[in-house]
Enzyme design. Sequence first.
Site, PDB file in Angstrom:
ATOM      1  CG  HIS A 162      -2.157  -0.793   1.087  1.00 33.62           C
ATOM      2  ND1 HIS A 162      -3.075  -0.585   0.073  1.00 33.62           N
ATOM      3  CD2 HIS A 162      -2.637  -1.824   1.827  1.00 33.62           C
ATOM      4  CE1 HIS A 162      -4.063  -1.448   0.197  1.00 33.62           C
ATOM      5  NE2 HIS A 162      -3.822  -2.222   1.248  1.00 33.62           N
ATOM      6  CB  CYS A 218      -2.128   3.665  -4.190  1.00 33.23           C
ATOM      7  SG  CYS A 218      -3.173   2.246  -4.553  1.00 33.23           S
TER       8      CYS A 218
END
Length: 363
Positions: A162, A218
């Site tokens: 992440h 991301c």
Amino acid sequence: MYMLVDCSNCRTPLQLPPGAKSIRCAICNAITLIAEPRAVAPPPASSYHHQQQYPPPAPWPSPYQTPGGPPPSAHGRKRALIVGISYKYSRHELKGCINDAKCMKYLLVNHFKFPESSILMLTEEETDPLRIPTKHNIRMAMYWLVQGCQQGDSLVFHYSGHGSQQRNYTGDEVDGYDETLCPLDFETQGMIVDDEINATIVRPLPRGVKLHAIIDACHSGTVLDLPFLCRMDRSGQYVWEDHRPRSGVWKGTSGGEVISFSGCDDDQTSADTSALSRVTSTGAMTYCFIQAIERGHAATYGSMLNSMRSTIRNDLGSGGGGGVVTSLITMLLTGGSLTGGFVQEPQLTACETFDVYAKPFSL
């Protein structure tokens, strides 16, 4: 609230838990008693030109030592840090990140001839507690990656997990946000901010050292805080954007070279390539990076970036599994079709500008 202290032996920054009277360094194994906390801000860039040479990390075998064999050459050594985090059993779980780590290690060993002993893997599958991708362990591993590097060395940092953003209040970010990586324990220990990543693995690099970062996360476009971003359109035309902070803080190296491929722009999210059968998945960006190399499209940085973007749009973005799962992926995974519909554009950032269609790609 954690306090930052310097190791009494090797000066590595350590997080001292509340109430603790001492802490053991994961790099040199020395025990440090409570000392004066150091400021979070990194030292001025000029001090990196005389960076202290730390001893080899005690808990992790030195990748530059080959037991029973001849000593390594003075220069031209290779070292890699690979981090894959699945956040298993949490609401943040990702499916492809540990597969990404395995695929990247296979690529580095078999295609780019990195010695296995020079690759440090941090995943939840590791049995050594120092190799679990917690915030502390990732920090220590980043220091390990650049320790003692010298002219001719090639370093690689691959991260799959992440990524996020947080508001920047210093005016150093073009979009007003710092980019971050999310360790396994980020909900309790916090994220690793791009300023720290830059200070740890970018600014210390001396002349003649090359670092490549491959970040599959991301909001990762400028997660190394490098000064320049290659803004490329779909026709392959590009311009370099200047992302140097208005404050004048130096975000480049101490003479070395850093180039980063990231999964998407700062305002975009990255995806997994999910398989239709019992297969798990891989990160779309890691898949495209490996595909570009296997298909022979990695002659230059420009051709590499174009190939990765084309694969995202055509092979994965069609939603129909048009991509061919190559021998590299199938060795680690079983067969299956890829599904997509991704809206992400891999990005290229660097410590200095160059002609992306003239500069050869190499690790």
